[in-house]
Design an enzyme around this catalytic site. Structure first.
Site, mmCIF file in Angstrom:
data_model
loop_
_atom_site.group_PDB
_atom_site.id
_atom_site.type_symbol
_atom_site.label_atom_id
_atom_site.label_comp_id
_atom_site.label_asym_id
_atom_site.label_seq_id
_atom_site.Cartn_x
_atom_site.Cartn_y
_atom_site.Cartn_z
ATOM 1 N N GLN A 191 28.772 1.015 -35.451
ATOM 2 C CA GLN A 191 29.147 -0.086 -36.173
ATOM 3 C C GLN A 191 29.300 0.531 -37.662
ATOM 4 O OE1 GLN A 191 25.555 -2.535 -35.798
ATOM 5 N NE2 GLN A 191 26.816 -4.126 -35.131
ATOM 6 N N ASP A 233 28.311 -0.260 -40.574
ATOM 7 C CA ASP A 233 27.267 -1.245 -41.142
ATOM 8 C C ASP A 233 26.863 -0.802 -42.573
ATOM 9 O OD1 ASP A 233 26.190 -3.401 -39.988
ATOM 10 O OD2 ASP A 233 24.875 -2.167 -38.692
ATOM 11 N N ARG A 268 23.618 -1.489 -26.317
ATOM 12 C CA ARG A 268 23.057 -2.829 -25.804
ATOM 13 C C ARG A 268 23.716 -2.883 -24.556
ATOM 14 N NH1 ARG A 268 25.514 -6.657 -30.630
ATOM 15 N NH2 ARG A 268 24.262 -5.625 -32.185
ATOM 16 N N HIS A 298 24.859 -8.878 -44.916
ATOM 17 C CA HIS A 298 25.386 -7.802 -43.691
ATOM 18 C C HIS A 298 27.011 -7.535 -43.845
ATOM 19 C CE1 HIS A 298 21.546 -8.364 -40.986
ATOM 20 N NE2 HIS A 298 21.598 -9.385 -41.887
ATOM 21 N N CYS A 300 20.278 -2.833 -38.796
ATOM 22 C CA CYS A 300 19.482 -3.545 -39.983
ATOM 23 C C CYS A 300 18.047 -3.356 -40.156
ATOM 24 C CB CYS A 300 19.728 -5.044 -40.017
ATOM 25 S SG CYS A 300 20.291 -5.869 -38.465
ATOM 26 N N HIS A 346 24.351 -2.779 -45.535
ATOM 27 C CA HIS A 346 23.388 -3.961 -45.956
ATOM 28 C C HIS A 346 23.272 -4.009 -47.523
ATOM 29 C CE1 HIS A 346 22.699 -3.247 -41.528
ATOM 30 N NE2 HIS A 346 22.770 -4.438 -41.658
ATOM 31 N N LYS A 357 28.142 -17.319 -43.046
ATOM 32 C CA LYS A 357 28.951 -16.198 -42.857
ATOM 33 C C LYS A 357 30.367 -16.322 -43.252
ATOM 34 C CE LYS A 357 29.177 -16.407 -37.931
ATOM 35 N NZ LYS A 357 28.850 -15.907 -36.636
#
Length: 649
Positions: free
Chosen positions: A384, A386, A366, A518, A337, A388, A472
């Site tokens: 991911q 992902d 991570r 997200h 992000c 946005h 969320k």
């Protein structure tokens, strides 16, 4: 007297100091026998704990998740009593309930425990259970608690006591075992009947690799043997579906110590499967107005300081990447992000540009503790799906609905039909811990609730579960054998637009702050493929499976015709292979069954003469003799309509 309010709103009076068990007995002896704990003013209590003021009450039976947690936490204490009896002088860290059962982390000293010891401990637990000892709660001063564990020589409980204050410390005793514990517990050990200790593992104290390795014993218990027996059957089915086992058998992925723990290597079949999943979602995203972007695997430290990810993930990130320039630091990115915020900021934005939907299959890193790594579900490098979305506050609801449509399209295409949407909202009693204006929060929360209602989702609302930066929606999916997974998430974010000073020019010609959403229908490619593999027991749907057809000639003299069939299939973009080994047809069929290939085309003399193939369906058997074009049309239909394979093992 005190007023007790029940879940249906009824209010009745009882003597002050009555326990939940007292109240249940006055309603029905049958109810009193069924309940395991009680929720008093929203907090789970022991049934024997006196209620001193007007309160609301809810009785908890085995069917309630909170009752199961209480039951399993009590079972952890029962196991600890058995361990202490078998190995005097052991020390205990923590023994919490988990989603299915419990564990306890134990310092065994010089003792060594093996899988064979588990049966002995189970036997002891059954003996202790039959004693039907009560779980007795006792409030204790910090000084007395410290004295008790100093005399016992248990540094682990002394460490726990450091964070506790007088008035908040309780001991629980059952039989000969006493533990520092805030509870709650079930009334007595006699309720614990079906007992199974499932495994032993190592666990660093406090999860820190620098600390001592403790022994973690896992177990599960039930109120009766029948439920345990059913659960053991479930465990056997889960073992068959373990994605680590199937991933090896189906040649999807592997791990290498030289590459590093938690860093999967995708083999050709797995890479092709993953690529098809990615193409499937990318196509749907483009049709929904998403714009593809690509960002680097690393970023400057300042980027993650601005986003707040350095503060959150700094300790869990890989060490900074040094460059030849003094003082310059880069990190492997923990999230996509911040990079997408910089893409948004690269150009001036107007209200006419919104909503702007940026999508990337971005790999992030991570540093998970080695003891927490688990196949593809817990890794150190993962991709991911992902995206946005940057929009105006009045666009949040419509964007949520569109994302819900996309998530459900993914689920339905892959056979996930049992799901619940969890709406996570603010804690209404403490709004100070959230950022963003009340107005924006109210718009976002209302938008999520209304969007979910309008889409007909089965929902649960959880107050206090929102992220500090916004509400969320998480999708909780049950797989083919009933396990619950969190797949797909949609989050509203007021934090990053603020941190990165993102703006757009509104119709009023003034600057405004966009809302950021997200979303990731898969969550991560690795974890999603792991869950999908276990859900369908490796029997991927025809459109996704690495090899769709295996051609099995009965002998070498039919290879020429088999090659001809293969060419026709490949000319129609059907993924097929020939098994040309010098093996009997029975073995070829068995091996193909094990490799989960959906269709087998068997070729012998009759098939060659008739210019046809004999068709076998994986797990179902013979489907008759068909023309090759008929087989091609059948496969194309299954692919086009995303037909789902059966999810039985």
């Amino acid at each position: 007297m005190m007023n007790i309010t029940f879940p249906d709103g009824a209010v009745r009076q009882y003597e002050q100091g009555s326990t939940a068990l007292d109240i249940a007995k006055k309603i029905s002896e049958g109810l009193a026998r069924k309940i395991l704990a009680a929720e008093v003013n929203g907090e789970v209590w022991d049934l024997s704990r006196p209620i001193k003021n007007d309160s609301s009450i809810k009785f908890l039976t085995w069917d309630d998740e909170k009752a199961k947690s209480t039951f399993w936490h009590s079972s952890a204490h029962l196991m600890a009593e058995a361990v202490e009896d078998a190995f005097p002088g052991v020390k205990f860290w923590v023994g919490p309930p988990i989603e299915k059962g419990f564990y306890y982390d134990i310092d065994l000293g010089d003792n060594v425990i093996s899988e064979s010891d588990l049966e002995k401990l189970e036997k002891k637990m059954n003996e202790l259970s039959k004693q039907n000892n009560s779980f007795v709660r006792k409030e204790i001063s910090k000084a007395d608690a410290v004295k008790y564990f100093e005399e016992k020589g248990d540094e682990y409980k002394l460490d726990l006591l450091q964070g506790l204050e007088d008035g908040s410390i309780t001991f629980y005793t059952q039989g000969n075992f006493t533990d520092l514990c805030r509870g709650p517990h079930i009334p007595s050990t006699g309720l614990i009947k079906g007992i199974k200790l499932t495994s032993i593992a190592g666990a660093y104290w406090k999860g820190d690799e620098k600390n001592k390795m403790l022994t973690r014993i896992y177990g599960v218990t039930f109120p009766n043997q029948k439920e345990l027996d059913e659960y053991l059957v479930f465990l056997e089915e889960a073992k068959k579906r373990d994605h680590r086992k199937l991933g090896k058998e189906l040649e999807l992925f592997t791990f290498s110590e030289k590459v590093g723990a938690g860093l999967p290597l995708w083999l050709p079949k797995g890479a092709m499967l993953r690529e098809r999943l990615q193409n499937f979602l990318q196509k749907a995203q483009i049709e929904s107005g998403y714009l593809p972007v690509i960002t680097p695997h690393i970023g400057s430290k300042s980027l993650y300081v601005t986003s707040g990810h350095y503060e959150k993930y700094g300790k869990d990130s890989f060490q900074p990447i040094k460059t030849p320039v003094e003082g310059e630091e880069f990190f492997l990115k923990p999230m996509n992000c911040p990079h997408h915020c910089e893409i948004y900021k690269a150009s001036p934005r107007s209200y006419k540009d919104l909503p702007l939907r940026l999508a990337e299959f971005g790999t992030v890193y991570r540093y998970e503790q080695s003891g927490e790594l688990h196949g593809l579900t817990r890794v150190r490098g993962f991709t991911q799906d992902d995206a946005h979305l940057f929009c105006m506050p009045n666009q949040v609801k419509d964007e949520f609905k569109k994302v819900i449509d996309l998530v459900l399209y993914v689920f339905n295409s892959l056979g996930f039909t049992d799901y619940t949407a969890q709406i996570s909202l603010r804690d209404q009693n403490d709004k100070s811990k959230y950022i963003g204006s009340d107005t924006n929060w109210e718009i976002a929360e209302k938008s999520i609730i209304e969007a979910s209602e309008e889409k007909g989702l089965k929902t649960v609302i959880e107050f206090g579960e929102a992220a500090f930066y916004g509400p969320k929606l998480d999708f909780m999916v049950r797989d083919a054998i009933g396990r619950k997974w969190q797949l797909g998430t949609i989050q509203v974010d007021y934090n990053l637009p603020e941190r990165f000073d993102l703006t757009y020019i509104g119709e009023d010609n003034a600057k405004h702050r966009p809302v950021m959403i997200h979303r990731a229908p898969f969550g991560s490619m690795e974890r999603f493929i792991a869950v999908l593999t276990e859900h369908c027991a490796g029997k991927f749907p025809m459109w996704l499976v690495p090899v769709q057809v295996k051609i099995l000639p009965i002998s070498d003299k039919f290879l020429s015709y088999a090659q001809n069939v293969l060419s026709k299939l490949k000319n129609n973009d059907i993924r097929a292979e020939i098994d040309d080994r010098s093996e009997k047809i029975g073995k070829k069929i068995r091996d193909t069954e094990l490799s989960k290939v959906p269709l087998m085309l068997i070729i012998g003399e009759k098939e060659v003469n008739d210019k046809k193939v004999s068709v076998r369906r994986q797990g179902k058997g013979d489907e008759g003799v068909k023309d090759v074009q008929e087989v091609i049309a059948m496969i194309q239909d299954e692919v086009k309509h995303k037909k789902i394979a059966e999810t039985t093992a």
